[in-house]
Write an enzyme that holds these catalytic residues in place. Structure first.
Site, short mmCIF file in Angstrom:
data_model
loop_
_atom_site.label_atom_id
_atom_site.label_comp_id
_atom_site.label_asym_id
_atom_site.label_seq_id
_atom_site.Cartn_x
_atom_site.Cartn_y
_atom_site.Cartn_z
N ASP A 10 1.01 -1.15 0.07
CA ASP A 10 -0.05 -0.07 -0.05
C ASP A 10 0.81 1.23 -0.06
O ASP A 10 1.58 1.45 0.97
CB ASP A 10 -0.91 0.07 1.23
N LYS B 66 -7.10 3.39 -2.98
CA LYS B 66 -7.27 3.23 -1.45
C LYS B 66 -7.50 4.78 -0.92
O LYS B 66 -6.91 5.79 -1.25
CB LYS B 66 -6.10 2.67 -0.70
N LYS C 14 -10.33 0.03 -2.03
CA LYS C 14 -9.95 -0.34 -0.63
C LYS C 14 -10.43 0.99 0.15
O LYS C 14 -9.75 2.06 0.08
CB LYS C 14 -8.55 -0.61 -0.30
#
Length: 218
Positions: free
Chosen positions: A93, A155, A184
Protein backbone atom coordinates in the site's frame (compact mmCIF):
# COMPACT_ATOMS: atom_id res chain seq x y z
CA UNK A 1 -21.34 -15.74 14.61
CA UNK A 2 -17.99 -15.66 12.82
CA UNK A 3 -19.63 -17.37 9.83
CA UNK A 4 -22.29 -14.65 9.69
CA UNK A 5 -19.60 -12.02 9.10
CA UNK A 6 -17.35 -14.15 6.88
CA UNK A 7 -17.80 -11.87 3.85
CA UNK A 8 -16.72 -8.79 5.79
CA UNK A 9 -13.78 -10.57 7.42
CA UNK A 10 -12.61 -11.95 4.08
CA UNK A 11 -12.42 -8.37 2.77
CA UNK A 12 -10.46 -7.01 5.73
CA UNK A 13 -6.82 -6.07 5.79
CA UNK A 14 -6.48 -6.52 9.58
CA UNK A 15 -4.34 -3.50 10.34
CA UNK A 16 -1.87 -2.28 12.96
CA UNK A 17 0.37 0.61 11.88
CA UNK A 18 0.78 2.55 15.10
CA UNK A 19 4.38 3.64 15.74
CA UNK A 20 4.40 2.07 19.20
CA UNK A 21 3.42 -1.40 17.92
CA UNK A 22 5.74 -4.20 19.10
CA UNK A 23 6.36 -7.64 17.64
CA UNK A 24 4.08 -9.12 20.31
CA UNK A 25 1.30 -6.83 19.08
CA UNK A 26 1.93 -7.90 15.48
CA UNK A 27 2.03 -11.58 16.43
CA UNK A 28 -1.37 -11.23 18.10
CA UNK A 29 -2.67 -9.46 14.98
CA UNK A 30 -1.49 -12.38 12.86
CA UNK A 31 -3.11 -14.89 15.22
CA UNK A 32 -6.43 -13.04 14.97
CA UNK A 33 -6.18 -12.79 11.19
CA UNK A 34 -5.56 -16.53 10.92
CA UNK A 35 -8.42 -17.36 13.26
CA UNK A 36 -10.92 -15.01 11.62
CA UNK A 37 -9.70 -15.59 8.05
CA UNK A 38 -9.09 -11.99 7.06
CA UNK A 39 -7.70 -11.06 3.65
CA UNK A 40 -4.34 -10.05 5.10
CA UNK A 41 -2.57 -8.29 7.90
CA UNK A 42 -1.33 -4.77 7.13
CA UNK A 43 1.75 -4.07 9.23
CA UNK A 44 4.82 -1.80 9.40
CA UNK A 45 7.69 -2.75 7.09
CA UNK A 46 10.05 -3.59 9.95
CA UNK A 47 7.89 -6.56 10.97
CA UNK A 48 7.32 -8.09 7.52
CA UNK A 49 10.13 -10.67 7.69
CA UNK A 50 9.20 -11.84 11.19
CA UNK A 51 5.52 -12.04 10.23
CA UNK A 52 6.30 -14.05 7.09
CA UNK A 53 8.40 -16.51 9.11
CA UNK A 54 5.63 -16.73 11.72
CA UNK A 55 2.66 -17.38 9.41
CA UNK A 56 4.40 -19.11 6.52
CA UNK A 57 2.11 -19.16 3.49
CA UNK A 58 -1.09 -19.27 5.55
CA UNK A 59 -1.73 -15.51 5.50
CA UNK A 60 -1.14 -12.60 3.13
CA UNK A 61 1.26 -9.96 4.44
CA UNK A 62 0.60 -6.36 3.42
CA UNK A 63 2.84 -3.41 4.26
CA UNK A 64 3.07 0.31 3.54
CA UNK A 65 5.56 2.52 1.72
CA UNK A 66 5.94 6.29 1.60
CA UNK A 67 3.80 6.16 4.71
CA UNK A 68 2.00 8.17 5.96
CA UNK A 69 2.83 11.42 4.13
CA UNK A 70 3.77 10.23 0.64
CA UNK A 71 6.38 12.93 -0.01
CA UNK A 72 9.51 10.79 -0.09
CA UNK A 73 11.24 10.45 -3.46
CA UNK A 74 10.24 7.94 -6.10
CA UNK A 75 13.60 6.21 -5.65
CA UNK A 76 12.91 5.84 -1.92
CA UNK A 77 9.48 4.34 -2.57
CA UNK A 78 10.90 1.91 -5.10
CA UNK A 79 13.59 0.85 -2.63
CA UNK A 80 11.01 0.41 0.14
CA UNK A 81 8.83 -1.70 -2.14
CA UNK A 82 11.75 -3.90 -3.23
CA UNK A 83 12.88 -4.35 0.38
CA UNK A 84 9.35 -5.27 1.47
CA UNK A 85 9.03 -7.86 -1.30
CA UNK A 86 12.42 -9.36 -0.43
CA UNK A 87 11.28 -9.63 3.19
CA UNK A 88 8.16 -11.52 2.15
CA UNK A 89 5.37 -8.99 1.55
CA UNK A 90 2.52 -10.08 -0.70
CA UNK A 91 0.84 -6.69 -1.03
CA UNK A 92 2.03 -3.08 -0.98
CA UNK A 93 0.00 0.00 0.00
CA UNK A 94 1.77 3.16 -1.20
CA UNK A 95 0.91 6.81 -0.52
CA UNK A 96 0.87 9.19 -3.49
CA UNK A 97 2.84 12.42 -3.51
CA UNK A 98 -0.07 14.68 -2.62
CA UNK A 99 1.96 17.86 -3.02
CA UNK A 100 2.86 16.98 -6.60
CA UNK A 101 -0.80 16.32 -7.40
CA UNK A 102 -1.83 19.66 -5.93
CA UNK A 103 0.96 21.40 -7.83
CA UNK A 104 -0.66 20.27 -11.07
CA UNK A 105 1.79 17.43 -11.77
CA UNK A 106 -0.37 14.32 -12.19
CA UNK A 107 2.15 12.87 -14.65
CA UNK A 108 4.72 12.74 -11.85
CA UNK A 109 2.24 10.88 -9.66
CA UNK A 110 1.35 8.47 -12.47
CA UNK A 111 4.98 7.67 -13.29
CA UNK A 112 5.81 7.15 -9.62
CA UNK A 113 2.98 4.64 -9.27
CA UNK A 114 4.17 2.90 -12.44
CA UNK A 115 7.71 2.66 -11.06
CA UNK A 116 6.48 1.07 -7.86
CA UNK A 117 4.18 -1.31 -9.76
CA UNK A 118 7.08 -2.38 -11.95
CA UNK A 119 8.98 -3.24 -8.77
CA UNK A 120 6.02 -5.03 -7.22
CA UNK A 121 5.30 -7.02 -10.37
CA UNK A 122 2.44 -9.49 -10.03
CA UNK A 123 1.95 -8.68 -6.36
CA UNK A 124 -0.93 -6.40 -5.38
CA UNK A 125 -0.34 -2.65 -5.32
CA UNK A 126 -2.86 -0.40 -3.58
CA UNK A 127 -2.52 3.37 -3.99
CA UNK A 128 -3.52 5.63 -1.09
CA UNK A 129 -4.78 9.03 -2.20
CA UNK A 130 -5.76 10.52 1.21
CA UNK A 131 -9.21 11.70 0.16
CA UNK A 132 -9.68 14.18 3.01
CA UNK A 133 -6.89 16.31 1.50
CA UNK A 134 -8.28 16.31 -2.05
CA UNK A 135 -10.96 18.23 -3.87
CA UNK A 136 -13.61 16.30 -5.77
CA UNK A 137 -11.87 17.19 -9.04
CA UNK A 138 -8.58 15.84 -7.67
CA UNK A 139 -10.27 12.61 -6.57
CA UNK A 140 -11.71 12.11 -10.05
CA UNK A 141 -8.30 12.91 -11.57
CA UNK A 142 -6.67 10.30 -9.33
CA UNK A 143 -9.21 7.71 -10.47
CA UNK A 144 -7.97 8.32 -14.02
CA UNK A 145 -4.28 8.42 -13.04
CA UNK A 146 -4.47 5.16 -11.10
CA UNK A 147 -6.48 3.49 -13.84
CA UNK A 148 -3.66 4.36 -16.25
CA UNK A 149 -0.81 3.41 -13.91
CA UNK A 150 -1.14 -0.37 -13.71
CA UNK A 151 -1.99 -0.34 -9.99
CA UNK A 152 -4.53 -2.82 -8.65
CA UNK A 153 -6.43 -0.71 -6.10
CA UNK A 154 -7.29 2.86 -5.23
CA UNK A 155 -7.37 3.32 -1.46
CA UNK A 156 -9.07 6.18 0.36
CA UNK A 157 -6.88 6.93 3.35
CA UNK A 158 -3.88 6.21 5.53
CA UNK A 159 -5.90 6.40 8.74
CA UNK A 160 -3.42 8.99 10.03
CA UNK A 161 -4.97 12.14 8.55
CA UNK A 162 -7.88 14.15 9.92
CA UNK A 163 -10.51 11.94 8.29
CA UNK A 164 -10.82 8.51 6.69
CA UNK A 165 -13.11 6.71 4.28
CA UNK A 166 -16.55 8.07 3.47
CA UNK A 167 -19.44 6.44 1.64
CA UNK A 168 -19.44 9.33 -0.83
CA UNK A 169 -15.79 8.82 -1.79
CA UNK A 170 -16.17 5.08 -2.32
CA UNK A 171 -19.23 5.69 -4.51
CA UNK A 172 -17.27 8.32 -6.45
CA UNK A 173 -14.38 5.91 -7.01
CA UNK A 174 -16.77 3.21 -8.17
CA UNK A 175 -18.11 5.61 -10.79
CA UNK A 176 -14.77 6.85 -12.14
CA UNK A 177 -12.08 4.15 -11.82
CA UNK A 178 -11.40 1.76 -14.67
CA UNK A 179 -13.04 -1.68 -14.51
CA UNK A 180 -9.69 -3.32 -13.67
CA UNK A 181 -9.12 -1.15 -10.55
CA UNK A 182 -10.54 -2.27 -7.22
CA UNK A 183 -11.35 -0.07 -4.22
CA UNK A 184 -10.08 -0.21 -0.65
CA UNK A 185 -11.90 1.82 2.00
CA UNK A 186 -9.70 2.58 5.00
CA UNK A 187 -9.69 4.82 8.02
CA UNK A 188 -12.46 5.26 10.56
CA UNK A 189 -14.54 2.16 9.78
CA UNK A 190 -16.16 1.79 13.19
CA UNK A 191 -19.14 -0.55 12.82
CA UNK A 192 -20.05 -3.76 11.04
CA UNK A 193 -22.94 -1.92 9.40
CA UNK A 194 -20.51 0.62 7.95
CA UNK A 195 -18.30 -2.19 6.69
CA UNK A 196 -21.26 -3.81 4.94
CA UNK A 197 -22.23 -0.51 3.34
CA UNK A 198 -18.71 0.15 2.02
CA UNK A 199 -18.75 -3.28 0.38
CA UNK A 200 -22.20 -2.66 -1.10
CA UNK A 201 -20.96 0.64 -2.60
CA UNK A 202 -18.12 -1.08 -4.43
CA UNK A 203 -15.20 -1.58 -2.03
CA UNK A 204 -13.40 -4.92 -2.32
CA UNK A 205 -11.13 -4.39 0.68
CA UNK A 206 -11.48 -2.71 4.04
CA UNK A 207 -8.49 -1.38 5.96
CA UNK A 208 -9.43 -1.52 9.63
CA UNK A 209 -8.18 -2.40 13.07
CA UNK A 210 -11.70 -2.73 14.54
CA UNK A 211 -13.64 -5.34 12.58
CA UNK A 212 -12.16 -8.43 14.23
CA UNK A 213 -12.76 -6.89 17.65
CA UNK A 214 -16.37 -6.08 16.71
CA UNK A 215 -17.00 -9.64 15.53
CA UNK A 216 -15.48 -10.96 18.78
CA UNK A 217 -17.87 -8.76 20.75
CA UNK A 218 -20.85 -10.13 18.84
Amino acid sequence: MQKKYARILAACDHTLLQPHATWEDIRQLCDEALEYRTASVCIPPCFVREAREYVGNDLKICTVIGFPHGNSTTASKVFEARDAIENGADEIDMVINIGMLKAGRPDYVREEIRAVKETVGMRVLKVIVETCMLTEAEKILMCRVISQSGADYIKTSTGFAEAGATFEDVALFAEYVGPHVKIKAAGGIRTLEDAEKFLSLGASRLGTSRIVKLVKEQ
